[in-house]
Design a protein around this motif. Structure first.
Motif, PDB file in Angstrom:
ATOM      1  N   SER A  61       0.905  -1.184  -0.036  1.00 25.23           N
ATOM      2  CA  SER A  61       0.008  -0.117   0.060  1.00 25.23           C
ATOM      3  C   SER A  61       0.906   1.328   0.168  1.00 25.23           C
ATOM      4  O   SER A  61       2.073   1.190   0.339  1.00 25.23           O
ATOM      5  CB  SER A  61      -0.743   0.046   1.178  1.00 25.23           C
ATOM      6  OG  SER A  61      -0.153   0.339   2.518  1.00 25.23           O
ATOM      7  N   GLU A  62       0.168   2.355  -0.152  1.00 27.03           N
ATOM      8  CA  GLU A  62       1.063   3.448  -0.422  1.00 27.03           C
ATOM      9  C   GLU A  62       1.372   3.893   1.328  1.00 27.03           C
ATOM     10  O   GLU A  62       2.510   4.482   1.325  1.00 27.03           O
ATOM     11  CB  GLU A  62       0.064   4.839  -0.737  1.00 27.03           C
ATOM     12  CG  GLU A  62      -0.125   4.872  -2.305  1.00 27.03           C
ATOM     13  CD  GLU A  62       1.448   5.141  -2.998  1.00 27.03           C
ATOM     14  OE1 GLU A  62       2.145   5.912  -2.422  1.00 27.03           O
ATOM     15  OE2 GLU A  62       1.544   4.853  -4.150  1.00 27.03           O
ATOM     16  N   THR A  63       0.563   3.612   2.033  1.00 28.17           N
ATOM     17  CA  THR A  63       1.026   3.687   3.648  1.00 28.17           C
ATOM     18  C   THR A  63       2.255   2.788   3.981  1.00 28.17           C
ATOM     19  O   THR A  63       2.825   3.587   4.531  1.00 28.17           O
ATOM     20  CB  THR A  63      -0.183   3.393   4.451  1.00 28.17           C
ATOM     21  OG1 THR A  63      -1.273   4.288   4.145  1.00 28.17           O
ATOM     22  CG2 THR A  63       0.071   3.440   5.778  1.00 28.17           C
ATOM     23  N   ASP A  85       2.306  -1.309  -6.375  1.00 25.27           N
ATOM     24  CA  ASP A  85       1.472  -0.650  -5.634  1.00 25.27           C
ATOM     25  C   ASP A  85       0.183  -1.853  -5.528  1.00 25.27           C
ATOM     26  O   ASP A  85      -0.241  -2.287  -6.642  1.00 25.27           O
ATOM     27  CB  ASP A  85       0.747   0.493  -6.130  1.00 25.27           C
ATOM     28  CG  ASP A  85      -0.290   1.039  -5.631  1.00 25.27           C
ATOM     29  OD1 ASP A  85      -0.453   0.752  -4.633  1.00 25.27           O
ATOM     30  OD2 ASP A  85      -0.791   2.319  -6.050  1.00 25.27           O
ATOM     31  N   LYS A  95       0.286   8.796   1.562  1.00 30.50           N
ATOM     32  CA  LYS A  95       0.894   8.477   0.152  1.00 30.50           C
ATOM     33  C   LYS A  95       2.369   9.415   0.294  1.00 30.50           C
ATOM     34  O   LYS A  95       2.500  10.298   0.406  1.00 30.50           O
ATOM     35  CB  LYS A  95       0.048   9.325  -0.917  1.00 30.50           C
ATOM     36  CG  LYS A  95       0.609   9.146  -2.423  1.00 30.50           C
ATOM     37  CD  LYS A  95      -0.281   9.659  -3.349  1.00 30.50           C
ATOM     38  CE  LYS A  95       0.226   9.597  -4.682  1.00 30.50           C
ATOM     39  NZ  LYS A  95       0.461   8.232  -5.190  1.00 30.50           N
ATOM     40  N   LEU A 126      10.193   3.645  -4.425  1.00 34.14           N
ATOM     41  CA  LEU A 126       9.123   4.226  -5.388  1.00 34.14           C
ATOM     42  C   LEU A 126       8.856   3.102  -6.417  1.00 34.14           C
ATOM     43  O   LEU A 126       7.628   3.281  -7.304  1.00 34.14           O
ATOM     44  CB  LEU A 126       9.477   5.524  -6.056  1.00 34.14           C
ATOM     45  CG  LEU A 126       9.536   6.745  -5.180  1.00 34.14           C
ATOM     46  CD1 LEU A 126      10.554   7.775  -5.612  1.00 34.14           C
ATOM     47  CD2 LEU A 126       8.409   6.952  -4.600  1.00 34.14           C
ATOM     48  N   PRO A 139      -6.111   2.674  -2.363  1.00 36.65           N
ATOM     49  CA  PRO A 139      -5.900   3.790  -1.826  1.00 36.65           C
ATOM     50  C   PRO A 139      -5.782   3.793  -0.441  1.00 36.65           C
ATOM     51  O   PRO A 139      -6.630   3.235   0.152  1.00 36.65           O
ATOM     52  CB  PRO A 139      -6.870   4.959  -2.273  1.00 36.65           C
ATOM     53  CG  PRO A 139      -7.604   4.170  -3.264  1.00 36.65           C
ATOM     54  CD  PRO A 139      -7.540   2.616  -3.120  1.00 36.65           C
ATOM     55  N   ARG A 169       4.522   1.862   1.921  1.00 31.73           N
ATOM     56  CA  ARG A 169       5.725   2.624   1.062  1.00 31.73           C
ATOM     57  C   ARG A 169       6.030   3.776   2.053  1.00 31.73           C
ATOM     58  O   ARG A 169       7.186   3.948   2.049  1.00 31.73           O
ATOM     59  CB  ARG A 169       5.071   2.875  -0.252  1.00 31.73           C
ATOM     60  CG  ARG A 169       6.213   3.474  -1.254  1.00 31.73           C
ATOM     61  CD  ARG A 169       5.621   3.837  -2.447  1.00 31.73           C
ATOM     62  NE  ARG A 169       4.657   3.320  -3.064  1.00 31.73           N
ATOM     63  CZ  ARG A 169       4.468   2.252  -4.097  1.00 31.73           C
ATOM     64  NH1 ARG A 169       5.889   2.425  -4.848  1.00 31.73           N
ATOM     65  NH2 ARG A 169       3.552   1.720  -4.600  1.00 31.73           N
ATOM     66  N   ALA A 170       5.241   4.471   2.419  1.00 33.37           N
ATOM     67  CA  ALA A 170       5.638   5.665   3.290  1.00 33.37           C
ATOM     68  C   ALA A 170       6.175   5.433   4.423  1.00 33.37           C
ATOM     69  O   ALA A 170       7.350   5.792   4.813  1.00 33.37           O
ATOM     70  CB  ALA A 170       4.229   6.564   3.527  1.00 33.37           C
ATOM     71  N   THR A 184      -3.870  11.398   2.593  1.00 34.25           N
ATOM     72  CA  THR A 184      -4.937  11.749   1.487  1.00 34.25           C
ATOM     73  C   THR A 184      -6.080  12.011   1.845  1.00 34.25           C
ATOM     74  O   THR A 184      -7.088  12.409   1.152  1.00 34.25           O
ATOM     75  CB  THR A 184      -4.998  10.253   0.704  1.00 34.25           C
ATOM     76  OG1 THR A 184      -5.313   9.222   1.401  1.00 34.25           O
ATOM     77  CG2 THR A 184      -3.678   9.936  -0.061  1.00 34.25           C
TER      78      THR A 184
END
Length: 179
Positions: A51-53, A80, A88, A76, A84, A55-56, A120
């Motif tokens: 998830s983007e979370t 993914d 992010k 990066l 969402p 990744r962060a 987000t």
């Protein structure tokens, strides 16, 4: 177990068992830098969707252990998962904020704010504050971490140089507390 160790083990669990154990072992012996490299290369190698979370969160750990600049290109590239999330990673969009407004203005004088992670849900941005070196590049290490309004014009919270993880937690909680 500390929160960092819990996060580390949760991220390691994304990998197959043997590779996950290697990442966990790195934590246990104090080789976090090597463990982060194994984690990110494992996620890429096994094409683990994240998830983007997540990744962060990996980016925050990489920042904490001095590996963000080295690992960001690979972070990066992580696949993914397509769902969402509330956080992010916006690292590498090339944007900077030359001035800060608000109570932290004096602490941030002469520093450049670099957008890093956004919420987000509410649009608040976690930024790194860097000095501009005499040769024009930004300093390797952030001097502060700041959370700004969505338009990036006003600093809401200021954190010291060793608080990347704490700043990320505050950003995460800002929306969850409001819901």
């Amino acid at each position: 177990m500390t929160d960092d160790a819990v996060i580390w083990n949760r991220l390691a669990a994304l990998l197959p068992e043997a590779e996950a154990q290697e990442v966990k072992d790195c934590w246990d012996i104090g080789e976090q830098e090597a463990g982060l490299g194994l984690l990110v290369s494992g996620i890429l190698g096994y094409q683990v969707p994240v998830s983007e979370t997540v990744r962060a969160q990996i980016s925050v750990l990489a920042e904490t252990w001095g590996e963000r600049e080295v690992l960001t290109p690979q972070i990066l590239q992580c696949r993914d998962e397509g769902t969402p999330g509330p956080m992010k990673l916006i690292e590498g969009d090339g944007s900077t904020v030359p001035e800060a407004i608000g109570a932290a203005e004096q602490d941030l004088a002469g520093l450049v704010l670099v957008p890093w992670i956004s919420c987000t849900n509410c649009g608040q941005i976690l930024m790194r504050a860097h000095a501009r070196e005499s040769w024009g590049d930004l300093s390797y290490l952030a001097r502060h971490y700041v959370i700004t309004t969505p338009n990036r014009a006003t600093v809401l919270r200021l954190f010291p140089a060793d608080s990347a993880g704490a700043a990320f937690v505050v950003l995460q909680r800002a929306c969850s507390d409001a819901l």
